[in-house]
Write a protein that holds these residues in place. Structure first.
Motif, mmCIF file in Angstrom:
data_model
loop_
_atom_site.group_PDB
_atom_site.id
_atom_site.type_symbol
_atom_site.label_atom_id
_atom_site.label_comp_id
_atom_site.label_asym_id
_atom_site.label_seq_id
_atom_site.Cartn_x
_atom_site.Cartn_y
_atom_site.Cartn_z
ATOM 1 N N GLU A 72 0.837 -1.233 -0.009
ATOM 2 C CA GLU A 72 0.057 0.080 -0.063
ATOM 3 C C GLU A 72 0.932 1.185 0.159
ATOM 4 O OE1 GLU A 72 -3.037 0.356 -0.270
ATOM 5 O OE2 GLU A 72 -3.394 -1.860 -0.391
ATOM 6 N N LEU A 73 1.742 1.199 0.673
ATOM 7 C CA LEU A 73 2.900 2.431 0.748
ATOM 8 C C LEU A 73 4.109 2.496 -0.294
ATOM 9 C CD1 LEU A 73 2.901 2.985 4.553
ATOM 10 C CD2 LEU A 73 1.350 4.039 3.169
ATOM 11 N N GLY A 74 4.439 1.466 -0.995
ATOM 12 C CA GLY A 74 5.301 1.288 -1.862
ATOM 13 C C GLY A 74 6.742 1.309 -1.176
ATOM 14 N N ILE A 75 6.800 0.910 0.153
ATOM 15 C CA ILE A 75 8.046 0.961 0.746
ATOM 16 C C ILE A 75 8.693 -0.541 0.848
ATOM 17 C CG2 ILE A 75 7.787 2.893 1.916
ATOM 18 C CD1 ILE A 75 6.896 1.343 4.395
ATOM 19 N N PRO A 76 10.099 -0.975 1.168
ATOM 20 C CA PRO A 76 10.339 -2.281 1.188
ATOM 21 C C PRO A 76 9.712 -3.245 2.270
ATOM 22 C CG PRO A 76 12.385 -0.605 0.976
ATOM 23 C CD PRO A 76 11.071 0.070 1.272
ATOM 24 N N VAL A 77 9.406 -4.211 2.235
ATOM 25 C CA VAL A 77 9.017 -5.369 3.187
ATOM 26 C C VAL A 77 9.813 -5.039 4.330
ATOM 27 C CG1 VAL A 77 8.377 -7.436 3.875
ATOM 28 C CG2 VAL A 77 7.754 -6.754 1.527
ATOM 29 N N LEU B 284 -2.370 15.294 -7.488
ATOM 30 C CA LEU B 284 -1.351 14.251 -7.479
ATOM 31 C C LEU B 284 -1.782 12.744 -7.754
ATOM 32 C CD1 LEU B 284 0.303 15.419 -4.020
ATOM 33 C CD2 LEU B 284 0.646 16.191 -6.403
ATOM 34 N N GLU B 285 -0.850 11.937 -8.214
ATOM 35 C CA GLU B 285 -1.295 10.762 -8.812
ATOM 36 C C GLU B 285 -0.149 9.621 -7.908
ATOM 37 O OE1 GLU B 285 -1.964 9.446 -13.154
ATOM 38 O OE2 GLU B 285 0.063 10.208 -12.913
ATOM 39 N N TRP B 286 -0.878 8.782 -7.583
ATOM 40 C CA TRP B 286 0.145 7.743 -6.657
ATOM 41 C C TRP B 286 0.697 6.654 -7.710
ATOM 42 C CZ3 TRP B 286 2.257 6.782 -2.416
ATOM 43 C CH2 TRP B 286 2.786 5.688 -2.034
ATOM 44 N N THR B 287 1.779 6.583 -7.923
ATOM 45 C CA THR B 287 2.511 5.404 -8.406
ATOM 46 C C THR B 287 3.155 4.721 -7.130
ATOM 47 O OG1 THR B 287 4.347 6.672 -9.007
ATOM 48 C CG2 THR B 287 2.780 5.859 -10.591
ATOM 49 N N PRO B 288 3.457 3.412 -6.945
ATOM 50 C CA PRO B 288 3.729 2.797 -5.831
ATOM 51 C C PRO B 288 5.153 3.138 -5.236
ATOM 52 C CG PRO B 288 3.093 0.934 -7.382
ATOM 53 C CD PRO B 288 2.829 2.140 -8.024
ATOM 54 N N GLY B 289 4.819 3.894 -4.037
ATOM 55 C CA GLY B 289 5.917 4.593 -3.384
ATOM 56 C C GLY B 289 6.306 5.827 -3.526
ATOM 57 N N ARG B 290 5.435 6.658 -4.326
ATOM 58 C CA ARG B 290 5.555 8.016 -4.580
ATOM 59 C C ARG B 290 4.241 8.775 -5.040
ATOM 60 N NH1 ARG B 290 9.798 10.097 -8.239
ATOM 61 N NH2 ARG B 290 11.123 8.547 -7.033
ATOM 62 N N TRP B 291 4.138 9.993 -4.627
ATOM 63 C CA TRP B 291 3.046 10.863 -4.877
ATOM 64 C C TRP B 291 3.745 11.980 -6.005
ATOM 65 C CZ3 TRP B 291 -2.077 10.151 -4.670
ATOM 66 C CH2 TRP B 291 -2.456 9.414 -3.698
ATOM 67 N N ALA B 292 2.998 11.962 -7.005
ATOM 68 C CA ALA B 292 3.688 12.817 -8.088
ATOM 69 C C ALA B 292 2.572 13.669 -8.954
ATOM 70 C CB ALA B 292 4.394 12.187 -9.195
ATOM 71 N N VAL B 293 2.948 14.919 -9.410
ATOM 72 C CA VAL B 293 2.045 15.709 -10.208
ATOM 73 C C VAL B 293 1.484 14.817 -11.395
ATOM 74 C CG1 VAL B 293 1.531 17.831 -11.621
ATOM 75 C CG2 VAL B 293 2.772 17.747 -9.286
ATOM 76 N N ARG B 294 0.206 14.823 -11.433
ATOM 77 C CA ARG B 294 -0.375 14.004 -12.420
ATOM 78 C C ARG B 294 0.296 14.160 -13.890
ATOM 79 N NH1 ARG B 294 -5.134 11.682 -11.242
ATOM 80 N NH2 ARG B 294 -5.647 13.606 -9.720
ATOM 81 N N GLY B 295 0.613 13.221 -14.390
ATOM 82 C CA GLY B 295 1.166 13.482 -15.765
ATOM 83 C C GLY B 295 2.830 13.613 -15.675
ATOM 84 N N ASP B 296 3.356 13.875 -14.477
ATOM 85 C CA ASP B 296 4.564 14.158 -14.664
ATOM 86 C C ASP B 296 5.425 13.420 -13.642
ATOM 87 O OD1 ASP B 296 7.030 15.553 -14.942
ATOM 88 O OD2 ASP B 296 6.187 17.568 -14.284
ATOM 89 N N PRO B 297 5.459 12.135 -13.664
ATOM 90 C CA PRO B 297 5.993 11.421 -12.653
ATOM 91 C C PRO B 297 7.324 11.719 -11.930
ATOM 92 C CG PRO B 297 5.698 10.066 -14.765
ATOM 93 C CD PRO B 297 5.064 11.352 -14.821
ATOM 94 N N SER B 298 8.455 12.219 -12.830
ATOM 95 C CA SER B 298 9.674 12.785 -12.482
ATOM 96 C C SER B 298 9.450 13.683 -11.470
ATOM 97 C CB SER B 298 10.314 13.340 -13.789
ATOM 98 O OG SER B 298 9.693 14.428 -14.307
ATOM 99 N N THR B 299 8.618 14.318 -11.238
ATOM 100 C CA THR B 299 8.366 15.656 -10.022
ATOM 101 C C THR B 299 8.169 14.684 -8.752
ATOM 102 O OG1 THR B 299 6.174 15.853 -10.193
ATOM 103 C CG2 THR B 299 7.439 17.288 -11.880
#
Ligand code: MCN
Ligand code: CUN
Length: 798
Positions: free
Chosen positions: A530-535, A593-608
């Motif tokens: 759920e949080l995208g961090i290591p087990v 913001l948009e969630w990809t496992p482990g990070r919140w990023a501005v939608r459409g700009d995951p590098s941020t």
């Protein structure tokens, strides 16, 4: 797709290096277990600790005339001798059971089963305590025992529970489910009716570690600490509070490593209460650990259901109705562990996996002069008995109709489009695709080829006798919705607490308690997923009431359905809080913001994006947060499940039977389980392997037998047999995945599935092998002697 992901990656590719979520993550706890570094109750040694031992009744039924403890008290190493009389003075001679009955802690009036607790000695060493037991002089007046449940309600049966004023018989309860009238009508109109008496014998969960406790009453702080073998620390604490009149905050229940529970460690045993009293009386910690015979003779047994089942069907094999009568042997005290409203547990799922118009069951519970219990050994609250009965009956019907058991099942299984499905006895099955699962199992087994091989062998008269057995089961696990389920008035919702430290490491606190199921790994995986961090960055804290939120514990395969859901929910709360913090960090609106496992990023700009670890640091730092938003990333929740989850599976057993010796060999066993989404497929397979071994044990080897005086005949592992690798084939597993629609992860419980489903497959296979003898049914255990007896005097016809 058979769940093989050797690299430990989740099939959807979410897992990166170092295991960030679901998948075949090796168990964290194994590092200490395989090095012999586990910490079990018997490993605990407190300063000044004393040792307790229990004097037990040699009689199954006897009046207690006198207990003389003078000589024992004079033993130089003895510090206290406690009897029923001592406890009566403390108002503790009887304790409540989980079924609203009472049970003697130490006998006062009578003993009611062999092995019942009569006195408790506390001494400086374990050996001294045992020696002093021999110095206690008890005068018994033997009474005739009730050993056979079928005679318990006879007019001349001795009354076991005369402690209850006005009681004149051994009747405990009558309970029914389903529509009797409708069912009788369906039977009245039926083209074919088959009936069969089926016994599910008394067996024992027999965990490798027996039950035990270290009780420590601190007279200065007034705090009682108990280290004990419990599957339900919080429930135990509340029961102790109610029994002893101590406030809950002055009781700490710690459950360290547990060497197997299997339902044996749900209840509270007299030895626990005695150790606590021993500590109060002596002012020193008291350890009590039972030995193997005590465990087998006195702690929660399983089953002992005498069932008569009937199926009504059409000539062409459409099952229309099921009618069941059960006589349930509960032993001398009604101490079965199940939700209050269900005295027969969840037995009323006996309609199994089939689309059945009408069904009815009537269960009668009786007292006998045997140890209390009945709900244990991976039973999912009596679903073992129910699944076994219906799967046996379907095979009896197949024999009657001359139908193939696989085809007959296929014909009657619920179809995918029927879910959610309401059964004739009131369950709502959440999801399933049963025909697909059965087909998968038949394909793995090579069913048609097996049948061809069997036919060829029969034709050629080639031994040994080959049998093929199928079972299809549905379970109801994850008790349970608060409005339907409680134990002793305690609702069955579970809490969870999650803390994320500044560097992004997390601590999860849960109320369920692993006994070998791998929770320290799998619950960490849920948080990691759920949080995208290591087990490895998630620590799971459990088994200590001072450190964990309230919840009802681990049994009925409820940990994943209830606490697993709580864990997902609490982790999502943290993730949402992280989103707000991330918004402040990125100077963006959280909605953008948009969630990809482990990070919140501005939608459409995951590098941020910002990682969970960066967010955690910021949440604890000086970053300005929006008005009204608290710092840190901690969260708590309480999860009340909307329904149970309904895992299911299709099993195929192939056996070879030697008619000369009666020996059964399990040649192959195919198990296809569907427990929805699998958090850790390797752990699930381990659970299934264990349950399949249980099935071999019960089907072929195990029974708690008694002679007519009520003497226990299986009080050691020489007589009560546990299956080993020698008796088990190399299991062949498959899987299907039908997510639960109401569980946040789509997961269903699995810890008891294989124990529930496997005995029927093995027995069906043995009966199939014995078909040339005209055998239609044989009761477990199918030991060589029992199988040999079944075929004696029967003509062999191919
Ligand atoms: N699991 C999973 N994916 C799923 C379902 C379960 O990865 N879809 C994992 C769970 O994360 C957990 C394990 O499988 O690590 C079992 O989960 P669950 O089905 O929720 O069952 P519980 O954890 O509640 O365990 C109780 C169950 C019971 S009631 C008995 S009895 C039994 C059993 O577990 N006792 C056991 N299996 C046992 N296994 C061991 N080693 N020891 C026991 O005493
Ligand atoms: Cu019925 S045995 Mo498990 O539920 O502990």
């Amino acid at each position: 797709e058979n769940g093989q992901h050797p690299d430990g990656q989740h099939p959807d590719g979410q897992a990166g290096n170092g295991h960030h979520g679901f998948g075949r993550v090796p168990r964290k706890e194994d590092a200490r277990f395989i090095r012999g570094r586990g910490n079990y109750v018997d490993d605990i040694k407190l300063p000044g600790m004393l040792y307790g031992a229990i004097l037990r009744s040699p009689h199954a039924h006897a009046r207690l005339v006198s207990v003389d403890t003078t000589a024992a008290e004079a033993h130089p190493q003895v510090r206290a001798v406690i009897t029923g009389e001592t406890l009566t003075g403390l108002n503790l001679a009887w304790m409540p059971t989980l079924s609203n009955d009472v049970q003697a802690v130490l006998a006062t009036d009578k003993v009611r089963y062999q092995g019942q607790e009569v006195a408790f000695v506390v001494a400086e060493t374990h050996y001294a305590a045992r020696d002093a037991l021999e110095l206690i002089d008890v005068d018994y007046e033997a009474l005739p025992p009730v050993v056979d449940a079928r005679k318990a309600l006879d007019d001349d049966a001795p009354v076991i529970r005369d402690d209850v004023e006005g009681r004149t018989d051994n009747h405990i309860f009558d309970w029914e489910a389903g529509d009797a009238e409708h069912t009788d009508r369906v039977f009245g109109e039926a083209e074919v009716v088959v009936a069969q008496d089926v016994l599910y014998p008394r067996v024992h969960p027999a965990p490798l570690e027996t039950c035990g406790i270290v009780a420590d009453m601190d007279k200065v702080t007034g705090k009682l600490t108990v280290h004990t073998t419990t599957q339900a620390p919080h429930a135990h604490r509340t029961v102790y509070a109610l029994v002893a009149g101590l406030p809950e905050h002055k009781i700490r229940v710690v459950s360290p490593d547990i060497g197997g529970g299997f339902g044996n460690k749900v209840g509270i045993y007299p030895g626990y209460v005695c150790a606590i009293v021993g500590s109060i009386v002596t002012g020193r910690p008291v350890k009590w650990i039972e030995d193997r015979s005590e465990n087998l003779m006195t702690t929660s047994f399983a089953r002992d259901y005498h069932m008569r089942g009937e199926i009504a069907a059409t000539r062409d094999g459409r099952i229309r109705g099921l009618r069941v009568k059960v006589l349930a042997d509960h032993g001398a005290f009604n101490g079965t562990a199940q939700p209050t409203k269900f005295p027969a547990g969840f037995f009323h799922v006996f309609t199994g996996s089939y689309d059945i118009e009408a069904a009815h069951c009537a269960v009668t519970g009786v007292y006998t002069n045997k140890a209390p219990g009945g709900v244990a050994y991976a039973c999912s609250f009596r679903i073992t008995e129910a699944a076994y009965l219906v799967e046996r009956l379907v095979d009896v019907l197949a024999a009657e109709l001359g139908a193939d058991p696989a085809e007959l099942r296929m014909r009657n299984l619920l179809r995918a489009e029927q879910f959610p499905y309401s059964t004739a006895t009131g369950w709502e099955y959440d999801s399933g695709d049963y025909p697909r699962t059965l087909r998968t199992a038949l394909d793995i087994a090579g069913y048609d080829e097996l049948r061809a091989e069997q036919a060829g062998r029969r034709e050629r008269g080639e031994g040994p006798l080959m049998g093929i057995g199928i079972s299809f089961f549905t379970e109801a696990v994850g008790a349970g919705p608060r409005k339907h389920m409680d134990i002793l008035g305690l609702g069955m919702a579970d809490g969870a607490e999650l803390r994320v430290h500044p560097t992004g490491k997390a601590v999860l606190r849960i109320s369920v308690q692993t006994q070998g199921q791998g929770h320290e790994t799998t619950f960490a995986q849920i948080v990691a997923h759920e949080l995208g961090i290591p087990v490895d960055d998630v620590e799971v804290v459990h088994g200590d009431t001072d450190q964990t939120p309230f919840g009802l514990g681990t049994y009925g395969s409820r940990s994943t359905p209830v606490s697993g859901a709580a864990t997902a929910v609490v982790a999502r709360k943290v993730r949402e809080r992280a989103r707000i913090v991330a918004g402040a960090m990125l100077e963006a609106s959280p909605e953008d913001l948009e969630w990809t496992p482990g990070r919140w990023a501005v939608r459409g700009d995951p590098s941020t994006g910002v990682t969970m670890q960066e967010i955690a640091m910021a949440a604890h730092g000086s970053l300005e947060l929006p008005e009204g938003v608290e710092g840190h990333l901690d969260a708590t929740t309480v999860y009340n499940p909307p329904n149970l989850t309904y895992p299911f599976g299709a099993y195929v057993a192939v056996v070879d039977v030697d008619p000369g010796t009666g020996k059964v060999t399990v040649r192959r066993f195919v198990a296809v389980d569907d427990c929805g989404v699998r958090i850790n497929p390797m752990v699930v397979e381990g659970q299934v392997h264990g349950g399949l071994a249980d099935g071999v044990g019960m089907a072929l080897m195990q029974v708690m037998a008694f002679d007519e005086d009520g003497n226990h005949l299986g009080a050691s592992f020489m007589d009560y047999l546990l299956p080993t690798a020698v008796e088990c084939p190399s299991w062949e597993l498959g899987e299907t995945v039908t997510p639960s629609p109401h569980h946040p992860l789509g997961a269903k419980g699995v810890g008891e599935s294989a124990t529930v489903g496997s005995p029927a497959a093995i027995v069906n296979a043995v009966v199939d092998a014995l078909r040339p003898y005209g055998v239609r049914h044989a009761d477990m255990p199918l030991t060589p002697a029992n199988v040999w007896r079944v075929v004696q005097g029967r003509p062999f016809r191919t």
